[in-house]
Design a protein around this motif. Structure first.
Motif, PDB file in Angstrom:
ATOM      1  N   GLY A  15       0.818  -1.218   0.000  1.00  0.00           N
ATOM      2  CA  GLY A  15       0.000   0.000   0.000  1.00  0.00           C
ATOM      3  C   GLY A  15       0.844   1.256   0.000  1.00  0.00           C
ATOM      4  N   ARG A  16       1.884   1.267   0.811  1.00  0.00           N
ATOM      5  CA  ARG A  16       2.761   2.445   0.877  1.00  0.00           C
ATOM      6  C   ARG A  16       3.559   2.626  -0.417  1.00  0.00           C
ATOM      7  NH1 ARG A  16       2.903   4.881   5.830  1.00  0.00           N
ATOM      8  NH2 ARG A  16       1.679   3.810   7.418  1.00  0.00           N
ATOM      9  N   ALA A  17       3.946   1.525  -1.066  1.00  0.00           N
ATOM     10  CA  ALA A  17       4.647   1.626  -2.349  1.00  0.00           C
ATOM     11  C   ALA A  17       3.722   2.191  -3.427  1.00  0.00           C
ATOM     12  CB  ALA A  17       5.184   0.253  -2.762  1.00  0.00           C
ATOM     13  N   ILE A  18       2.463   1.772  -3.400  1.00  0.00           N
ATOM     14  CA  ILE A  18       1.485   2.318  -4.345  1.00  0.00           C
ATOM     15  C   ILE A  18       1.303   3.808  -4.080  1.00  0.00           C
ATOM     16  CG2 ILE A  18      -0.956   2.299  -5.013  1.00  0.00           C
ATOM     17  CD1 ILE A  18      -0.879  -0.771  -4.414  1.00  0.00           C
ATOM     18  N   ALA A  19       1.169   4.187  -2.807  1.00  0.00           N
ATOM     19  CA  ALA A  19       0.977   5.597  -2.442  1.00  0.00           C
ATOM     20  C   ALA A  19       2.136   6.447  -2.945  1.00  0.00           C
ATOM     21  CB  ALA A  19       0.839   5.739  -0.929  1.00  0.00           C
ATOM     22  N   GLU A  20       3.344   5.937  -2.852  1.00  0.00           N
ATOM     23  CA  GLU A  20       4.517   6.691  -3.291  1.00  0.00           C
ATOM     24  C   GLU A  20       4.495   6.950  -4.796  1.00  0.00           C
ATOM     25  OE1 GLU A  20       9.203   5.733  -3.385  1.00  0.00           O
ATOM     26  OE2 GLU A  20       8.240   5.555  -1.413  1.00  0.00           O
ATOM     27  N   ALA A  21       3.951   6.000  -5.554  1.00  0.00           N
ATOM     28  CA  ALA A  21       3.913   6.125  -7.011  1.00  0.00           C
ATOM     29  C   ALA A  21       2.654   6.801  -7.533  1.00  0.00           C
ATOM     30  CB  ALA A  21       4.033   4.736  -7.648  1.00  0.00           C
ATOM     31  N   LEU A  22       1.652   6.972  -6.678  1.00  0.00           N
ATOM     32  CA  LEU A  22       0.344   7.463  -7.094  1.00  0.00           C
ATOM     33  C   LEU A  22       0.386   8.918  -7.565  1.00  0.00           C
ATOM     34  CD1 LEU A  22      -2.490   6.114  -7.126  1.00  0.00           C
ATOM     35  CD2 LEU A  22      -2.918   7.262  -4.955  1.00  0.00           C
ATOM     36  N   ARG A  23      -0.359   9.177  -8.640  1.00  0.00           N
ATOM     37  CA  ARG A  23      -0.470  10.517  -9.223  1.00  0.00           C
ATOM     38  C   ARG A  23      -1.944  10.887  -9.373  1.00  0.00           C
ATOM     39  NH1 ARG A  23       3.350   9.325 -14.435  1.00  0.00           N
ATOM     40  NH2 ARG A  23       5.319   9.047 -13.327  1.00  0.00           N
ATOM     41  N   PRO A  24      -2.235  12.190  -9.496  1.00  0.00           N
ATOM     42  CA  PRO A  24      -3.620  12.583  -9.793  1.00  0.00           C
ATOM     43  C   PRO A  24      -4.097  11.890 -11.075  1.00  0.00           C
ATOM     44  CG  PRO A  24      -2.347  14.498  -9.163  1.00  0.00           C
ATOM     45  CD  PRO A  24      -1.368  13.358  -9.319  1.00  0.00           C
ATOM     46  N   ASP A  25      -5.348  11.551 -11.128  1.00  0.00           N
ATOM     47  CA  ASP A  25      -6.020  10.882 -12.240  1.00  0.00           C
ATOM     48  C   ASP A  25      -5.730   9.386 -12.334  1.00  0.00           C
ATOM     49  OD1 ASP A  25      -7.260  13.307 -13.050  1.00  0.00           O
ATOM     50  OD2 ASP A  25      -5.427  13.867 -14.106  1.00  0.00           O
ATOM     51  N   ASP A  26      -4.870   8.844 -11.459  1.00  0.00           N
ATOM     52  CA  ASP A  26      -4.673   7.399 -11.403  1.00  0.00           C
ATOM     53  C   ASP A  26      -5.881   6.741 -10.761  1.00  0.00           C
ATOM     54  OD1 ASP A  26      -2.116   7.359 -12.508  1.00  0.00           O
ATOM     55  OD2 ASP A  26      -1.091   7.276 -10.575  1.00  0.00           O
ATOM     56  N   VAL A  27      -6.046   5.461 -11.060  1.00  0.00           N
ATOM     57  CA  VAL A  27      -7.065   4.635 -10.417  1.00  0.00           C
ATOM     58  C   VAL A  27      -6.375   3.384  -9.881  1.00  0.00           C
ATOM     59  CG1 VAL A  27      -9.169   3.272 -10.732  1.00  0.00           C
ATOM     60  CG2 VAL A  27      -8.857   5.384 -12.032  1.00  0.00           C
ATOM     61  N   VAL A  28      -6.646   3.054  -8.636  1.00  0.00           N
ATOM     62  CA  VAL A  28      -6.235   1.768  -8.082  1.00  0.00           C
ATOM     63  C   VAL A  28      -7.528   0.984  -7.917  1.00  0.00           C
ATOM     64  CG1 VAL A  28      -5.106   0.546  -6.197  1.00  0.00           C
ATOM     65  CG2 VAL A  28      -4.263   2.810  -6.897  1.00  0.00           C
ATOM     66  N   ALA A 140      -1.016   1.621 -19.185  1.00  0.00           N
ATOM     67  CA  ALA A 140       0.179   2.209 -19.811  1.00  0.00           C
ATOM     68  C   ALA A 140       0.829   3.308 -18.973  1.00  0.00           C
ATOM     69  CB  ALA A 140      -0.178   2.742 -21.194  1.00  0.00           C
ATOM     70  N   ASP A 141       0.039   4.086 -18.251  1.00  0.00           N
ATOM     71  CA  ASP A 141       0.595   5.177 -17.454  1.00  0.00           C
ATOM     72  C   ASP A 141       1.398   4.695 -16.244  1.00  0.00           C
ATOM     73  OD1 ASP A 141      -0.564   6.923 -19.220  1.00  0.00           O
ATOM     74  OD2 ASP A 141      -2.053   7.710 -17.816  1.00  0.00           O
ATOM     75  N   TRP A 142       1.277   3.423 -15.890  1.00  0.00           N
ATOM     76  CA  TRP A 142       1.985   2.870 -14.733  1.00  0.00           C
ATOM     77  C   TRP A 142       3.331   2.243 -15.125  1.00  0.00           C
ATOM     78  CZ3 TRP A 142       1.271   3.124  -9.525  1.00  0.00           C
ATOM     79  CH2 TRP A 142       0.084   3.704  -9.103  1.00  0.00           C
ATOM     80  N   VAL A 143       3.623   2.165 -16.415  1.00  0.00           N
ATOM     81  CA  VAL A 143       4.892   1.568 -16.839  1.00  0.00           C
ATOM     82  C   VAL A 143       6.046   2.333 -16.205  1.00  0.00           C
ATOM     83  CG1 VAL A 143       6.408   1.138 -18.821  1.00  0.00           C
ATOM     84  CG2 VAL A 143       3.948   0.672 -19.003  1.00  0.00           C
ATOM     85  N   GLY A 144       6.959   1.598 -15.591  1.00  0.00           N
ATOM     86  CA  GLY A 144       8.113   2.201 -14.948  1.00  0.00           C
ATOM     87  C   GLY A 144       7.877   2.606 -13.492  1.00  0.00           C
ATOM     88  N   ARG A 145       6.662   2.467 -13.011  1.00  0.00           N
ATOM     89  CA  ARG A 145       6.398   2.834 -11.614  1.00  0.00           C
ATOM     90  C   ARG A 145       5.499   1.838 -10.899  1.00  0.00           C
ATOM     91  NH1 ARG A 145       1.627   6.662 -11.027  1.00  0.00           N
ATOM     92  NH2 ARG A 145       0.669   6.668 -13.076  1.00  0.00           N
ATOM     93  N   ILE A 146       5.425   0.626 -11.424  1.00  0.00           N
ATOM     94  CA  ILE A 146       4.603  -0.422 -10.819  1.00  0.00           C
ATOM     95  C   ILE A 146       5.254  -0.863  -9.504  1.00  0.00           C
ATOM     96  CG2 ILE A 146       3.646  -2.736 -11.096  1.00  0.00           C
ATOM     97  CD1 ILE A 146       3.809  -2.284 -14.140  1.00  0.00           C
ATOM     98  N   PRO A 147       4.529  -0.786  -8.394  1.00  0.00           N
ATOM     99  CA  PRO A 147       5.076  -1.202  -7.097  1.00  0.00           C
ATOM    100  C   PRO A 147       5.306  -2.717  -7.074  1.00  0.00           C
ATOM    101  CG  PRO A 147       2.968  -0.074  -6.854  1.00  0.00           C
ATOM    102  CD  PRO A 147       3.191  -0.271  -8.299  1.00  0.00           C
ATOM    103  N   GLN A 148       6.329  -3.129  -6.348  1.00  0.00           N
ATOM    104  CA  GLN A 148       6.620  -4.577  -6.278  1.00  0.00           C
ATOM    105  C   GLN A 148       6.820  -5.033  -4.880  1.00  0.00           C
ATOM    106  OE1 GLN A 148       9.065  -6.168  -9.240  1.00  0.00           O
ATOM    107  NE2 GLN A 148       8.635  -4.543 -10.677  1.00  0.00           N
TER     108      GLN A 148
END
Length: 148
Positions: A15-28, A140-148
């Motif tokens: 959850g915290r890794a997702i939060a770090e990568a999250l941007r406006p207009d993203d959807v989880v 596509a907008d998550w490429v390069g920032r997908i949390p692992q």
């Protein structure tokens, strides 16, 4: 991609890794059966964005809104379980809430789904013998920032 979540600490880290990568207009988009951990993961994301204190489940209100400075970016947490038809998402003004905000969507299929959006990070949570498994699919907008 599959991510093993053997305990609550692993769920919190994701959850915290997702939060770090999250941007406006993203959807989880959080999918999985009842008790799979959707709200637990949503709470970890919201805490990762800086929110302190209780995070109510939006099961009855359907939508909870979080704004800066309580969180790093505007956020909408929605639980669409109670929607009978995707058109009801329009009736509650979902698009208005989403303007410039990120969205955490529990039961996204009840609102018509979001996987067609390039900013959608779809996570299906499954209960396994050794905890939970997160099956992650990224737009596509998550490429390069997908949390692992």
């Amino acid at each position: 991609m599959k991510i093993a979540l053997p305990d609550l600490a692993a769920m919190d880290r994701l959850g915290r890794a997702i939060a770090e990568a999250l941007r406006p207009d993203d959807v989880v988009a959080l999918e999985g059966g009842l008790g799979a951990g959707k709200t637990t993961l949503a709470r970890a994301i919201i805490a990762g964005l800086g929110h302190e204190g209780e995070v109510p489940s939006p099961s009855f209100a359907i939508i909870e809104v979080y704004d800066p400075p309580a969180v790093r970016l505007p956020l909408v947490h929605a639980d669409f379980y109670r929607l009978a038809h995707p058109s009801e998402a329009d009736e509650i003004g979902l698009d208005d809430y989403r303007q410039g905000a990120a969205l955490i969507a529990e039961w996204p299929d009840h609102a018509g789904g979001f996987t067609h959006e390039p900013g959608c990070l779809s996570i299906t949570l499954e209960v396994a013998e050794e905890g939970r498994i997160a099956i992650v699919e990224a737009g596509a907008d998550w490429v390069g920032r997908i949390p692992q």
